[in-house]
Motif scaffolding. Structure first.
Motif, short mmCIF file in Angstrom:
data_model
loop_
_atom_site.label_atom_id
_atom_site.label_comp_id
_atom_site.label_asym_id
_atom_site.label_seq_id
_atom_site.Cartn_x
_atom_site.Cartn_y
_atom_site.Cartn_z
N ALA A 55 21.56 29.36 23.87
CA ALA A 55 21.39 29.84 22.15
C ALA A 55 21.00 28.66 21.40
CB ALA A 55 22.96 30.10 22.11
N SER A 56 21.40 27.23 21.93
CA SER A 56 20.97 26.16 20.66
C SER A 56 19.38 26.17 20.80
CB SER A 56 21.50 25.08 21.22
OG SER A 56 21.01 24.50 22.76
N GLN A 57 18.67 26.60 21.95
CA GLN A 57 17.29 26.35 21.72
C GLN A 57 16.62 27.87 20.99
OE1 GLN A 57 15.72 23.76 22.84
NE2 GLN A 57 17.78 23.11 23.49
N ILE A 58 17.69 28.80 21.29
CA ILE A 58 17.10 30.07 20.32
C ILE A 58 17.20 29.96 19.00
CG2 ILE A 58 17.50 32.70 20.14
CD1 ILE A 58 18.19 32.61 23.20
N VAL A 59 18.12 29.56 18.51
CA VAL A 59 18.69 29.77 17.05
C VAL A 59 17.33 29.06 16.15
CG1 VAL A 59 20.15 28.84 15.13
CG2 VAL A 59 21.04 29.83 17.38
N PRO A 60 17.01 27.57 16.62
CA PRO A 60 16.16 27.13 15.48
C PRO A 60 14.82 27.87 15.64
CG PRO A 60 16.94 25.37 16.92
CD PRO A 60 17.37 26.84 17.61
#
Length: 490
Positions: free
Chosen positions: A324-329
């Motif tokens: 998720a931390s890679q998807i959000v940006p």
């Protein structure tokens, strides 16, 4: 702020301020967060060594938790008074030294005392580290930083039981503390060489009443919530500190609003985005920590997993949060934080409902993807909400905002564990009671908390976030947050 203030004393010209802050924040926060879960696995072995039964070992965790709670509120004042660099490195040194002392403890009393020192360092590390992150990264670059900030939050709680179980089985309980030494020493040496300072506007006179009201109230509430599942909510050992702590925190509000130099500037809650995102994060954090507490117990009691394998079954959650931390940006500009939070909260609720259904007909192969999806859902909400919380907070108030965020996170986590543990224990306690029914009811309750968070997220204003990024129009171009640069620093 001058260039000399913002760079480290020796190697700062070769390592950027952003890289230095990220490395130290991730390492320090990883140790502090993991320490709250890794020690639980070692408690039986500690009890055998010290000839103390399980009920007598509560001081090991309570001492750490209370010290943590007392020093979280003072972290912002210390960072403004002595500078974030000095405060962070001192806290890191204290935490590392205390970890080594814990490994040498020859009695329960000594171990408890050393855990208190650990708690003091841990209580300062998270809010001061986050303050440095907010001051190092302009608003438009913070989503990129979230990819690193999420690492300790995602991995440490899940890794703690796995690593702790392996260390206790392969070596001894002393290693659950010794494992902190190489990480702490390397981070300390790195920080001494390159960590920049982000001083605030200076700290006014120390607010002694505010310190006692905030620290004492938070410590009492966390102490009560921690003991509630075992002692029962009607126990005097739970009710007295819970009511007393709540009274302290209630008295804190009018005092801090009237104080000339408040310990914590509660005026930060006047910021609509910050206030709303905290309301979203509170039930989500409670549900998330409740599931992490309850799920391994279900695996062990109903499916017969041992401690190590139940920890491994929980670990996909960490991978999901990192995903998720890679998807959000990448999707933030097109989708907006409100939709990400709504989807994340609703998705987490659905996954927890699935876990509740699996208590009826357990399917081991379905458990691993379920926990992964839970991590993705919670990660979408956490990353979006934590970014939105600070986009309209001025630099002079970041220390107060991060202190309040850390207090909220600790309280939410303790409440979630207390709620889940109480439901599971009370519903399964009568003779012949269905244990699966108790777990199922607890999971449904935690799912309801995530659904509440999803509904609260509807109040988040995408427009306010876009304005903070400086991107006009209803839908910024894809990748705009990564390209935008503010003309002034944080």
């Amino acid at each position: 702020m001058s260039h000399e203030q913002r760079t480290g004393p020796r190697l700062g010209h070769r390592v950027s301020a952003k890289v230095a802050v990220c490395v130290l924040f991730v390492a320090a926060n990883f140790m502090a967060i993991m320490d709250t879960t890794i020690v639980n696995v070692a408690l039986p072995a500690i009890g055998r060594d010290f000839a103390v039964d399980t009920s007598g070992l509560s001081s090991v965790n309570v001492g750490y938790l209370v010290a943590l709670a007392v020093f979280i509120p003072v972290s912002g004042w210390l960072g403004n008074r002595f500078g974030t660099r000095r405060t962070a490195l001192t806290a890191l040194l204290l935490f590392t030294v205390a970890s080594g002392l814990c490994a040498t403890a020859d009695s329960l009393e000594a171990l408890t005392g050393y855990r208190v020192l650990q708690g003091i360092g841990g209580g300062l590390l998270a809010p001061v580290g986050m303050t440095m992150m907010l001051r190092a990264f302009p608003v438009a670059e913070r989503l990129r930083a979230q990819q690193y900030v999420m690492l300790p939050t995602a991995v440490a709680p899940a890794l703690g039981p796995v690593l702790g179980g392996w260390l206790v089985d392969a070596a001894s309980w002393h290693w659950v503390f010794l494992v902190n030494l190489p990480v702490g020493l390397l981070a300390l040496c790195f920080g001494l060489g390159v960590l920049p300072d982000f001083p605030g506007e200076g700290a006014p006179r120390f607010d002694v009443p505010g310190f006692f009201l905030a620290g004492g109230g938070l410590a009492a509430v966390l102490y009560a919530l921690t003991g509630a599942p075992d002692r029962g909510w009607e126990s005097g050992a739970v009710l007295v500190p819970l009511v007393g702590g709540a009274a302290f925190l209630a008295a804190l509000v009018p005092w801090e609003l009237r104080a000339r130099h408040p310990m914590i500037d509660l005026g930060v809650f006047g910021d609509e985005l910050f206030r709303t995102t905290q309301l979203v994060l509170l039930p989500t954090g409670a549900a998330f920590m409740g599931v992490l507490y309850l799920y391994p117990q279900f695996l062990q009691t109903d499916l017969g997993y041992d401690a190590l394998h139940s920890g491994l079954a929980t670990f996909p959650e960490a991978l999901g949060m990192l995903t998720a931390s890679q998807i959000v940006p990448r999707v933030h500009d097109r989708v907006g934080p409100r939709r990400l939070m709504v989807v994340g909260g609703a998705g987490a609720a659905l996954v927890i409902v699935l876990l509740a259904i699996l208590t009826v007909t357990p399917q081991p192969l379905a458990l691993y993807p379920s926990t992964y999806l839970l991590g993705v859902s919670v990660g979408l909400l956490f990353a979006s909400a934590q970014n939105a919380a600070f986009v309209t907070i001025p630099p002079s108030r970041t220390a107060d905002a991060t202190t309040l965020l850390t207090m909220q996170r600790q309280t939410a986590g303790a409440f979630g564990v207390a709620l889940a543990g109480t439901l599971a224990a009370s519903l399964a306690s009568p003779a012949g009671a269905d244990g699966a029914f108790a777990y199922r009811t607890a999971f449904f309750t935690l799912a309801a908390l995530c659904l509440c968070a999803s509904l609260l997220a509807l109040r988040v204003s995408d427009r306010r976030v876009r304005e903070a990024y400086g991107a006009p129009g209803p839908r910024p171009a894809p990748g705009g947050a990564a390209r935008l640069r503010r003309t002034t620093g944080p």
